[in-house]
Design a protein around this motif. Sequence first.
Motif, PDB file in Angstrom:
ATOM      1  N   ASP A  24       0.828  -1.212   0.000  1.00 44.33           N
ATOM      2  CA  ASP A  24       0.000   0.000   0.000  1.00 44.33           C
ATOM      3  C   ASP A  24       0.858   1.257   0.000  1.00 44.33           C
ATOM      4  N   ARG A  27       2.223   1.758  -3.528  1.00 40.38           N
ATOM      5  CA  ARG A  27       1.206   2.167  -4.502  1.00 40.38           C
ATOM      6  C   ARG A  27       0.606   3.521  -4.173  1.00 40.38           C
ATOM      7  N   GLU A  28       0.237   3.699  -2.910  1.00 43.18           N
ATOM      8  CA  GLU A  28      -0.519   4.900  -2.563  1.00 43.18           C
ATOM      9  C   GLU A  28       0.374   6.098  -2.274  1.00 43.18           C
ATOM     10  N   ILE A  33       2.589   1.952  -9.439  1.00 42.32           N
ATOM     11  CA  ILE A  33       1.452   1.087  -9.774  1.00 42.32           C
ATOM     12  C   ILE A  33       1.854  -0.209 -10.464  1.00 42.32           C
ATOM     13  N   GLY A  34       3.142  -0.350 -10.752  1.00 37.45           N
ATOM     14  CA  GLY A  34       3.601  -1.625 -11.310  1.00 37.45           C
ATOM     15  C   GLY A  34       3.571  -2.731 -10.268  1.00 37.45           C
ATOM     16  N   LYS A  36       1.302  -4.731  -8.039  1.00 35.49           N
ATOM     17  CA  LYS A  36      -0.145  -4.969  -8.115  1.00 35.49           C
ATOM     18  C   LYS A  36      -0.637  -5.791  -6.942  1.00 35.49           C
ATOM     19  N   GLU A  37      -1.894  -5.600  -6.617  1.00 39.18           N
ATOM     20  CA  GLU A  37      -2.487  -6.485  -5.612  1.00 39.18           C
ATOM     21  C   GLU A  37      -3.404  -7.493  -6.285  1.00 39.18           C
ATOM     22  N   GLY A  38      -2.948  -8.734  -6.314  1.00 34.83           N
ATOM     23  CA  GLY A  38      -3.782  -9.777  -6.904  1.00 34.83           C
ATOM     24  C   GLY A  38      -4.501 -10.594  -5.856  1.00 34.83           C
ATOM     25  N   ALA A  46       1.827 -10.985  -7.674  1.00 33.71           N
ATOM     26  CA  ALA A  46       1.648  -9.769  -8.481  1.00 33.71           C
ATOM     27  C   ALA A  46       2.279  -8.561  -7.789  1.00 33.71           C
ATOM     28  N   ILE A  74       9.423  -2.771 -10.002  1.00 32.03           N
ATOM     29  CA  ILE A  74       9.578  -2.821 -11.453  1.00 32.03           C
ATOM     30  C   ILE A  74       9.993  -1.445 -11.995  1.00 32.03           C
ATOM     31  N   GLU A  75       9.480  -0.397 -11.364  1.00 29.71           N
ATOM     32  CA  GLU A  75       9.818   0.959 -11.814  1.00 29.71           C
ATOM     33  C   GLU A  75      11.309   1.223 -11.647  1.00 29.71           C
ATOM     34  N   PHE A 100      -1.753  -8.508 -15.908  1.00 28.90           N
ATOM     35  CA  PHE A 100      -1.824  -8.145 -14.490  1.00 28.90           C
ATOM     36  C   PHE A 100      -0.731  -8.851 -13.691  1.00 28.90           C
ATOM     37  N   PRO A 103       4.327  -7.753 -14.342  1.00 34.08           N
ATOM     38  CA  PRO A 103       5.448  -7.165 -13.589  1.00 34.08           C
ATOM     39  C   PRO A 103       5.996  -8.120 -12.525  1.00 34.08           C
TER      40      PRO A 103
ATOM     41  N   LYS B  16       2.210  -3.235 -20.248  1.00 40.82           N
ATOM     42  CA  LYS B  16       1.892  -4.235 -19.228  1.00 40.82           C
ATOM     43  C   LYS B  16       3.173  -4.785 -18.606  1.00 40.82           C
ATOM     44  N   ILE B  17       4.191  -4.973 -19.432  1.00 40.88           N
ATOM     45  CA  ILE B  17       5.463  -5.489 -18.897  1.00 40.88           C
ATOM     46  C   ILE B  17       6.110  -4.457 -17.977  1.00 40.88           C
ATOM     47  N   MET B  18       6.057  -3.208 -18.379  1.00 46.88           N
ATOM     48  CA  MET B  18       6.686  -2.144 -17.589  1.00 46.88           C
ATOM     49  C   MET B  18       5.919  -1.828 -16.321  1.00 46.88           C
ATOM     50  N   GLY B  19       4.685  -2.257 -16.285  1.00 46.41           N
ATOM     51  CA  GLY B  19       3.861  -1.937 -15.114  1.00 46.41           C
ATOM     52  C   GLY B  19       3.245  -0.555 -15.192  1.00 46.41           C
ATOM     53  N   TYR B  23      -4.757  -0.362 -14.540  1.00 50.83           N
ATOM     54  CA  TYR B  23      -5.962  -1.138 -14.251  1.00 50.83           C
ATOM     55  C   TYR B  23      -6.784  -0.273 -13.294  1.00 50.83           C
ATOM     56  N   ASP B  26      -5.457   1.283 -10.207  1.00 51.84           N
ATOM     57  CA  ASP B  26      -4.268   2.137 -10.360  1.00 51.84           C
ATOM     58  C   ASP B  26      -4.611   3.608 -10.565  1.00 51.84           C
ATOM     59  N   PHE B  28      -5.841   6.970  -8.913  1.00 48.85           N
ATOM     60  CA  PHE B  28      -6.006   7.586  -7.604  1.00 48.85           C
ATOM     61  C   PHE B  28      -6.438   9.021  -7.824  1.00 48.85           C
ATOM     62  N   LEU B 179      -6.712 -12.521 -12.695  1.00 56.09           N
ATOM     63  CA  LEU B 179      -5.746 -12.064 -11.687  1.00 56.09           C
ATOM     64  C   LEU B 179      -6.067 -10.673 -11.133  1.00 56.09           C
ATOM     65  N   PRO B 181      -8.691  -8.428  -9.518  1.00 46.94           N
ATOM     66  CA  PRO B 181     -10.031  -8.487  -8.933  1.00 46.94           C
ATOM     67  C   PRO B 181     -10.946  -7.439  -9.568  1.00 46.94           C
ATOM     68  N   ARG B 262      -9.437  -9.879  -2.828  1.00 46.40           N
ATOM     69  CA  ARG B 262      -9.529 -11.210  -3.428  1.00 46.40           C
ATOM     70  C   ARG B 262     -10.561 -12.094  -2.731  1.00 46.40           C
TER      71      ARG B 262
END
Lengths: 158, 710
Positions: A24, A27-28, A33-34, A36-38, A46, A74-75, A100, A103, B16-19, B23, B26, B28, B179, B181, B262
Amino acid sequence: MKIEFILNGKKVEVNTDPARRLLDVLREDFGLIGVKEGCGEGECGACAVLIDGKIVHSCLVPVGNVKGKEVTTIEGLKDTEEYKVIHESFLDAGSVQCGFCTPGFVMATYALLKENPQPHEDDIRKAISGNLCRCTGYSMIIDGVKLAAKRGEKLWKD
Amino acid sequence: MGDISKPVRRFDAPEKIMGTARYVDDYFEEEMLFVRIVRSTRPRARIKSIKLPKLPSGYCVVDKNDVPGENRIKMIFDDWPFFAEDVVNFYGEPILAIAGPDREKVYELSNAVKIEYEDIPPIYTIEESEENKRPPIFGENNLFADYFYEKGDPDGAFRDADQIVEEEFRTGFQEHIYLEPQGMIAKYEDGRITVFGSMQCPYYVKNALIKAFGFPEDRIRVVQTTTGGGFGGKEEYPSQIAGIAAFCAYKTGKTVKLVYDRAEDVEFTTKRHPSRIRIKGAIKDKRVVGIEVDIALNAGAYAGLSSVVLQRAMFAATGAYRIDNVRVLGKAFATNIVPLGAFRGFGAPQAIFAIETFMNHVAKKMGEDPVRFKLAHRYKKGDTTATGGLLRSEVRLPEITEKIIEMSEYYEKKKQKEKDGKLYGIGFSMFLHGCGFTGNGEEVLKSIARLKKRKDDKVEILISNVEMGQGPQTTLRKVVAQVLGIPMEDVIYENPDTDKVPDSGPTVASRTAMIVGGLLYRVAKELKEKWKEGEEVVVEKQYRHPEYIKWDQSTFKGDAYPEYSWGANVIEVEVDPLTYEIEVKKAYAVFDLGTPLDKKIIEGQIHGGMLQGIGYATLEVMEFENGRFKQRTITDYIIPTAMDAPLFETDLVVEPYKNGPFGAKCAGELTLVGAAPAVCAAVEDALGINLYEIPIRPEKLLVLMNKEDN
Ligand code: FES
Ligand code: FES
């Protein structure tokens, strides 16, 4: 609480509840954002990041635990030669569908090849077994990893 | 003209690979509100009272009274409410929602809501629903749908049979585990509702919001965000989330984000229908000459899409086989379980599992090799299907079978009984899949596709179909570019926004490639004629089913589908002789899915679809106990990892469909439907027993094998 750590090569400081999930915070607070929360349960990968070079699921890590450590997302990999090889290899091998999971797989691939530059199929399967992908059946991700190992040859050995 | 099938790099892959692909979660925004749904903790009850905690300022409750229009999610019967009214019909049904700026606080408040219930006797299984001894959930008899069709003289066939074989099959729940949600972001600005999110069908969401708000259509806008997998799970369900998010935005005037975690997604969104399928076969001269298939689906608490899922199951009832005397019965039963819904294959996986396993059992009973037995029954060009439709194209099952038998060394391996201390087995399946919407679906839809050539000579694809991983961002660009003779890079195809794109229908049933792709192909042909450099040219066309397709929706007679794809699978398994743990080692597939629009994308569809089918048959166990699912997270609900996935070997046979773009037919669902029966046949081969149920669970095999021994 103030928590200092190194994020993608830069020293950062956050003032937050140390129990907050690293996921969190990344991301926040940092807009990364690379990551991810799966699942939030440590099952899908993820959210994978490197902490001091080791692959970790950031949804399971309280941010207080990374104090003084080096966190790479990833960034942070994006501009490295190693990343570029993985990027091109995933593109050519058709390793990406919904993306998804991707990364996370890139992080796992990076961590694997850094440790084992010439992995066998079984090593690859094991190394990515902490990452779930529901789209690809894994085969073409494995092809991507193999291709990256081959193309990056010298890079991985440093 | 270049070769359309030649793989190109996917357009959507780099981000998608770079992130950097965004989605829904993402996005905010400052001052964005979070929403948590408060759900029923009873499977079936009357709501007696609701006690809310004291809400700090900036937090609010949204419930059925905040639905400006009708509190019903627009689907086929419109029986499914956004928020429960007086009665809850499944564990987890939304009752109200709490919105506010701090996520933790919203969670805390939502946990503090106290609801008093008065329980009503619940109904969980097909049998309980069928018995109808408890107050019915739907109508007078719990049936969302009750259908029937016939061909030839089934009673005569049974009368004259040498032998009658009767078997019953069961299939379980399957959860999509896309993957990403589910989630939506909603805004209310200048009198308009805008919803962004993860979805397959922007116009389903839009139409649901029109009804829920009672707004004219220009006051609702729906935009798809990059979608992390759907597999049918984001076909009808997103309307539920979009509605709740939009009601919150409407009430607060703020941007609202509702993204499921999830656990919520696993437990409370739609899944594949469990089924009970009874097959009775009339055997004459060692051939199945008559068949009665009775399909019962557990449909859950609301009708949703179950009636159409049931239709597809029924139309697939005789699989790839010509049987001249057919009776097919189908019922969709209401139960107090989360509504079951669309999932890759849409009823066909259940039916194909049953008919394939039945054919294997009958072949064994007749002392015949299942492969030859099936080939002897297969459809041929010119045959009529179970519903009496005409098979107009070549049915290349003999070639498909020959290839797969050779590729897998089926007969050599069939002799093998053991491998590395494990019990070894190999299984074969043969099947078809009806392409595009079932029955009169396309006629009702009347899809529109548009191409806009801009002044800069770039061409925009304007359709409502989405990329969710299956590849249209790449394949449809290829189709349009190739017809127009321009570089793919000059074709633009953005995530659909209902303000900009016409309704080309939902992203389901492989219709994006075959139907919408075919329509785009024709639009592009016309655009090519009208092409004027440096000028804007817009061409649009409405889909019309080919004239020769005849279908009667009231009797289920005629061409249930405009075209079919075909395939065969071979699966090798190793079973642990002590624990009966199943390892799927190798998966072979040969498909005729028409012209592949990109070989690599198709290969990816094949692997992914087959692995979902293999999971369906083995690892993916979801049990319903005491009114709730036992598996509520992906720690409990297991999907295959890279360690579980087999090696794949695949090949294609190409029989093009003349109305598909460059001859493409359906692909996505076809890749899944044959895997489960092939796994089942392989396990049967390894253990020397007959099986009737998926998922095949080691603990059940243990019991079965102990029985065998005694
Ligand atoms: S989100 Fe961390 S492992 Fe799935
Ligand atoms: S590409 Fe969709 S989950 Fe891996």
